[in-house]
Design a protein around this motif. Structure first.
Motif, PDB file in Angstrom:
ATOM      1  N   GLN A  30       0.830  -1.206   0.000  1.00 38.69           N
ATOM      2  CA  GLN A  30       0.000   0.000   0.000  1.00 38.69           C
ATOM      3  C   GLN A  30       0.865   1.256   0.000  1.00 38.69           C
ATOM      4  O   GLN A  30       0.477   2.270  -0.548  1.00 38.69           O
ATOM      5  N   ALA A  31       2.024   1.193   0.670  1.00 36.01           N
ATOM      6  CA  ALA A  31       2.950   2.334   0.737  1.00 36.01           C
ATOM      7  C   ALA A  31       4.346   1.795   0.988  1.00 36.01           C
ATOM      8  O   ALA A  31       4.517   0.717   1.556  1.00 36.01           O
ATOM      9  N   ILE A  32       5.355   2.573   0.555  1.00 39.22           N
ATOM     10  CA  ILE A  32       6.738   2.153   0.784  1.00 39.22           C
ATOM     11  C   ILE A  32       7.504   3.148   1.642  1.00 39.22           C
ATOM     12  O   ILE A  32       8.557   2.819   2.174  1.00 39.22           O
ATOM     13  N   SER A  33       6.985   4.358   1.765  1.00 36.36           N
ATOM     14  CA  SER A  33       7.717   5.381   2.501  1.00 36.36           C
ATOM     15  C   SER A  33       6.735   6.280   3.231  1.00 36.36           C
ATOM     16  O   SER A  33       5.643   6.536   2.713  1.00 36.36           O
ATOM     17  N   PRO A  34       7.039   6.742   4.416  1.00 34.83           N
ATOM     18  CA  PRO A  34       8.289   6.570   5.153  1.00 34.83           C
ATOM     19  C   PRO A  34       8.409   5.190   5.790  1.00 34.83           C
ATOM     20  O   PRO A  34       9.489   4.734   6.106  1.00 34.83           O
ATOM     21  N   GLU A  35       7.258   4.514   5.974  1.00 36.30           N
ATOM     22  CA  GLU A  35       7.278   3.157   6.510  1.00 36.30           C
ATOM     23  C   GLU A  35       6.438   2.274   5.603  1.00 36.30           C
ATOM     24  O   GLU A  35       5.345   2.673   5.191  1.00 36.30           O
ATOM     25  N   VAL A  54       3.761  -0.197   4.236  1.00 37.63           N
ATOM     26  CA  VAL A  54       2.425  -0.586   4.667  1.00 37.63           C
ATOM     27  C   VAL A  54       1.922  -1.657   3.714  1.00 37.63           C
ATOM     28  O   VAL A  54       1.972  -1.486   2.497  1.00 37.63           O
ATOM     29  N   ILE A  55       1.442  -2.753   4.289  1.00 34.59           N
ATOM     30  CA  ILE A  55       0.955  -3.898   3.523  1.00 34.59           C
ATOM     31  C   ILE A  55      -0.513  -4.127   3.866  1.00 34.59           C
ATOM     32  O   ILE A  55      -0.886  -4.069   5.028  1.00 34.59           O
TER      33      ILE A  55
END
Length: 146
Positions: free
Chosen positions: A107-112, A114-115
């Protein structure tokens, strides 16, 4: 005789790739607003791998049941997993300190990283063995795929 219908999404999405959270943190998106299309991770020596569905493992640090989210940590950092309340047999995994595997869509790669979880399993019974082997499994699969 009968053919099953395959949707475009099913045809386009490759099998899950074993990956570390640190690799996702340094990945590059594919240039679209929707990270669900995947990202590119650098493997070194000029090799790259396109990833959208991942298999990750880590220790549960924090459970936010009302937010449907769990914070996990692997040897390279932390990552969040959303949608855990919708996973069959996912609830037994939702205890701080458990070592779990998660398959899901980025779902997201930055800043952390998210799966969005598709599957979860508790690996705590043999956690020491799973932790010890995980980085080797990740490296081995990525060498085969790249």
């Amino acid at each position: 005789m009968y053919k099953t219908a395959t949707t475009t999404v099913e045809r386009k999405r490759p099998p899950p790739v074993k990956i570390l959270s640190g690799q996702l943190r340094t990945a590059e998106s594919r240039g679209t607003a929707d990270i669900g299309d995947g990202c590119v991770i650098k493997l070194g020596r000029g090799r790259f791998l396109l990833v959208s569905l991942v298999w990750m493992q880590g220790t549960v640090l924090e459970v936010q049941l009302d937010g449907n989210t769990v914070l996990l940590m692997d040897e390279t950092g932390t990552f969040a997993v959303q949608g855990v309340n919708n996973i069959p047999k996912g609830k037994p995994c939702l205890s701080q300190g458990k070592y779990v595997m998660v398959m899901g869509v980025i779902q997201a790669i930055s800043p952390e990283p998210v799966i969005r979880a598709v599957k979860m399993a508790d690996l705590s019974e043999l956690a020491a063995h799973h932790r010890q082997m995980w980085k080797l499994e990740v490296e081995d699969l990525q060498q085969v795929l790249a």
